[in-house]
Design a protein around this motif. Structure first.
Motif, PDB file in Angstrom:
ATOM      1  N   THR A  14      76.052  12.496 -36.547  1.00 18.58           N
ATOM      2  CA  THR A  14      76.481  10.773 -36.507  1.00 18.58           C
ATOM      3  C   THR A  14      77.708  11.108 -36.928  1.00 18.58           C
ATOM      4  N   ILE A  15      78.784  10.614 -36.043  1.00 20.42           N
ATOM      5  CA  ILE A  15      80.651  10.748 -36.555  1.00 20.42           C
ATOM      6  C   ILE A  15      80.521   9.360 -37.257  1.00 20.42           C
ATOM      7  N   LEU A  16      82.226   9.699 -38.022  1.00 20.18           N
ATOM      8  CA  LEU A  16      82.212   8.584 -38.911  1.00 20.18           C
ATOM      9  C   LEU A  16      83.689   8.159 -38.896  1.00 20.18           C
ATOM     10  N   THR A  17      83.986   7.575 -38.191  1.00 21.06           N
ATOM     11  CA  THR A  17      85.548   7.176 -38.345  1.00 21.06           C
ATOM     12  C   THR A  17      86.570   6.407 -39.345  1.00 21.06           C
ATOM     13  N   PRO A  18      86.829   7.078 -40.102  1.00 20.98           N
ATOM     14  CA  PRO A  18      87.500   5.800 -41.335  1.00 20.98           C
ATOM     15  C   PRO A  18      88.032   4.737 -41.129  1.00 20.98           C
ATOM     16  N   SER A  19      88.029   3.552 -41.840  1.00 20.76           N
ATOM     17  CA  SER A  19      89.611   2.471 -41.634  1.00 20.76           C
ATOM     18  C   SER A  19      89.870   3.016 -42.008  1.00 20.76           C
ATOM     19  N   LEU A  20      90.568   3.804 -43.060  1.00 16.91           N
ATOM     20  CA  LEU A  20      91.028   4.269 -43.562  1.00 16.91           C
ATOM     21  C   LEU A  20      91.722   5.874 -43.962  1.00 16.91           C
ATOM     22  N   GLU A  21      92.682   6.228 -43.586  1.00 13.72           N
ATOM     23  CA  GLU A  21      92.952   7.337 -44.017  1.00 13.72           C
ATOM     24  C   GLU A  21      93.975   7.885 -45.412  1.00 13.72           C
ATOM     25  N   CYS A  22      93.666   8.371 -46.300  1.00 11.76           N
ATOM     26  CA  CYS A  22      94.885   8.724 -46.921  1.00 11.76           C
ATOM     27  C   CYS A  22      94.548  10.005 -47.246  1.00 11.76           C
ATOM     28  N   GLY A  23      96.114  10.352 -48.029  1.00 12.11           N
ATOM     29  CA  GLY A  23      95.319  11.477 -48.747  1.00 12.11           C
ATOM     30  C   GLY A  23      95.806  11.991 -50.164  1.00 12.11           C
ATOM     31  N   ASP A  24      96.047  10.244 -50.948  1.00 12.32           N
ATOM     32  CA  ASP A  24      96.178  10.183 -52.409  1.00 12.32           C
ATOM     33  C   ASP A  24      94.851   9.639 -52.814  1.00 12.32           C
ATOM     34  N   THR A  25      94.416  10.217 -53.421  1.00 12.87           N
ATOM     35  CA  THR A  25      92.716   9.583 -54.101  1.00 12.87           C
ATOM     36  C   THR A  25      92.657   8.301 -54.892  1.00 12.87           C
ATOM     37  N   SER A  26      94.131   8.199 -55.356  1.00  8.29           N
ATOM     38  CA  SER A  26      94.681   6.832 -56.133  1.00  8.29           C
ATOM     39  C   SER A  26      94.233   5.661 -55.580  1.00  8.29           C
ATOM     40  N   LEU A  27      95.360   5.882 -54.478  1.00  6.24           N
ATOM     41  CA  LEU A  27      95.769   4.836 -53.610  1.00  6.24           C
ATOM     42  C   LEU A  27      94.269   3.971 -52.750  1.00  6.24           C
ATOM     43  N   LEU A  28      93.225   5.229 -52.659  1.00  7.62           N
ATOM     44  CA  LEU A  28      92.185   4.917 -52.121  1.00  7.62           C
ATOM     45  C   LEU A  28      91.187   3.784 -53.055  1.00  7.62           C
ATOM     46  N   ILE A  29      91.483   4.583 -54.197  1.00  3.15           N
ATOM     47  CA  ILE A  29      90.879   4.495 -55.144  1.00  3.15           C
ATOM     48  C   ILE A  29      91.570   2.682 -55.744  1.00  3.15           C
ATOM     49  N   ARG A  30      92.326   2.140 -55.347  1.00  2.78           N
ATOM     50  CA  ARG A  30      92.504   0.887 -55.822  1.00  2.78           C
ATOM     51  C   ARG A  30      92.285   0.540 -54.450  1.00  2.78           C
ATOM     52  N   MET A  31      92.288   0.399 -53.332  1.00  2.00           N
ATOM     53  CA  MET A  31      92.716  -0.220 -52.320  1.00  2.00           C
ATOM     54  C   MET A  31      90.672  -0.647 -52.663  1.00  2.00           C
ATOM     55  N   LEU A  32      90.063   0.306 -52.574  1.00  2.00           N
ATOM     56  CA  LEU A  32      88.396   0.058 -53.389  1.00  2.00           C
ATOM     57  C   LEU A  32      88.170  -0.872 -54.206  1.00  2.00           C
ATOM     58  N   GLU A  33      89.005  -1.579 -54.920  1.00  2.00           N
ATOM     59  CA  GLU A  33      88.970  -2.040 -56.107  1.00  2.00           C
ATOM     60  C   GLU A  33      89.402  -3.897 -55.715  1.00  2.00           C
ATOM     61  N   ILE A  34      90.605  -3.550 -54.634  1.00  8.17           N
ATOM     62  CA  ILE A  34      90.530  -4.899 -54.314  1.00  8.17           C
ATOM     63  C   ILE A  34      90.303  -4.591 -52.878  1.00  8.17           C
ATOM     64  N   ASP A  35      90.091  -4.245 -52.275  1.00  4.36           N
ATOM     65  CA  ASP A  35      89.510  -4.737 -50.556  1.00  4.36           C
ATOM     66  C   ASP A  35      87.810  -4.475 -50.823  1.00  4.36           C
ATOM     67  N   ARG A  36      87.451  -4.497 -49.293  1.00  5.32           N
ATOM     68  CA  ARG A  36      85.594  -3.962 -49.255  1.00  5.32           C
ATOM     69  C   ARG A  36      85.264  -2.940 -48.565  1.00  5.32           C
ATOM     70  N   GLY A  37      84.955  -2.641 -48.758  1.00  2.98           N
ATOM     71  CA  GLY A  37      85.347  -1.160 -48.480  1.00  2.98           C
ATOM     72  C   GLY A  37      83.940   0.474 -49.583  1.00  2.98           C
ATOM     73  N   VAL A  38      83.776   1.371 -49.029  1.00  2.00           N
ATOM     74  CA  VAL A  38      83.125   2.263 -49.451  1.00  2.00           C
ATOM     75  C   VAL A  38      83.570   4.018 -49.327  1.00  2.00           C
ATOM     76  N   SER A  39      83.902   4.604 -50.433  1.00  2.34           N
ATOM     77  CA  SER A  39      84.716   5.996 -50.583  1.00  2.34           C
ATOM     78  C   SER A  39      83.319   7.566 -50.967  1.00  2.34           C
ATOM     79  N   PHE A  40      83.885   8.230 -50.348  1.00  2.00           N
ATOM     80  CA  PHE A  40      82.741   9.628 -50.757  1.00  2.00           C
ATOM     81  C   PHE A  40      84.364  10.407 -51.821  1.00  2.00           C
TER      82      PHE A  40
END
Length: 296
Positions: free
Chosen positions: A213-239
């Motif tokens: 299986t290959i995963l193509t992310p909708s959003l990639e970013c080197g800033d962990t804090s930004l990813l968390i903030r995006m999860l809090e205000i948008d609809r998505g999953v992260s690891f």
């Protein structure tokens, strides 16, 4: 045989260069050359092979290096035993990754500065591979990374702490994804917000590759804090590491997901190079890092 000759020998072996060793020690290149020649004459053996501008340790030099490092560490321990009550006032250069720098290091640095206000601290943030290379070249005192267990005969492992890497999702996906065990295939129908090639991202990619299986992310970013903030205000999953998302999950801004056959842990690890002189400032950082874990 003098201690300064041993220290110079270790630095030349570390840099594989007389000129770079001289620059790091504040000596002239000729002074370094003389010290190494005197050491070789006293030992009646050749420690380095000279090949034009390149040098390499001989087999004898390799064996002597291990003993020289042991001697210098013992000298350092002896010095520390009679100065352990003195206030620290040296410098400390630490290399770390972005998520630790943003989410773990501030507490450690706060405690460190509380106990040792006169120490000058420098932080370099980068990828683990780059940090290891800088440590190998003597450009960092220590590195603080999150990875699978790492080992090298050239390193001292000063701390190792297990960290869960977890799947999390936006709170708006609670009814759809929460409260049940999911398969990876079910999860991949959701948009993924992921870090760029961090070690936990690579572990995930390996798991997916094993399932073809290959995963193509909708959003990639080197800033962990930004990813968390995006999860809090948008609809998505992260690891992400649990330490990065724990507060958001506890406060209901994110939900933690249960994914079958995908329970992954990495380890926060602190290393120094065996050829690096272990200072009190370095040992104090390890002590304070462990103390910060105990207080959490």
């Amino acid at each position: 045989m003098e201690l300064r000759q041993l220290a110079t020998f270790i630095r030349v072996a570390q840099f594989k260069s007389f000129s770079r060793a001289a620059e790091s020690l504040g000596y002239s290149q000729s002074a370094v050359t003389v010290q190494i020649r005197q050491l070789e004459e006293e030992l009646d053996t050749r420690l380095f092979d000279r090949m034009g501008k390149r040098i390499a340790l001989t087999d004898t030099g390799e064996r002597f290096l291990s003993h020289a490092c042991d001697v210098m560490n013992q000298v350092n321990q002896a010095r520390m035993s009679v100065t352990s009550t003195a206030e620290l006032h040296g410098s400390l250069h630490i290399g770390t990754i972005e998520s630790l720098a943003c989410l773990k290091l501030p507490t450690v640095l706060h405690l460190y500065r509380k106990f040792n206000p006169k120490v000058s601290i420098r932080i370099t943030v980068g990828e683990p591979e780059d940090l290891i290379e800088h440590m190998e070249r003597g450009e960092l005192d220590m590195i603080y990374v999150l990875d699978e267990p790492l080992y090298s005969n050239n390193w001292n492992k000063l701390m190792e702490q297990r960290e869960e890497i977890v799947f999390v999702a936006s709170a708006s996906l609670r009814e759809e994804l929460g409260g049940k065990e999911l398969t990876i295939e079910e999860l991949l129908t959701q948009p993924f917000f992921l870090t760029e090639q961090d070690n936990y991202r690579r572990v995930l990619n390996r798991r997916l590759a094993a399932r073809r299986t290959i995963l193509t992310p909708s959003l990639e970013c080197g800033d962990t804090s930004l990813l968390i903030r995006m999860l809090e205000i948008d609809r998505g999953v992260s690891f992400l590491p649990w330490y990065a998302v724990e507060n958001s999950v506890k406060e209901g801004r994110l939900i933690r997901l249960s994914v079958e056959d995908c329970y992954i842990s990495l380890y926060r690890q602190i290393f120094s190079h065996k050829e690096k002189w272990r200072t009190r400032e370095m040992d104090e950082f390890v002590r304070v890092a462990k103390l910060a874990d105990e207080e959490e």
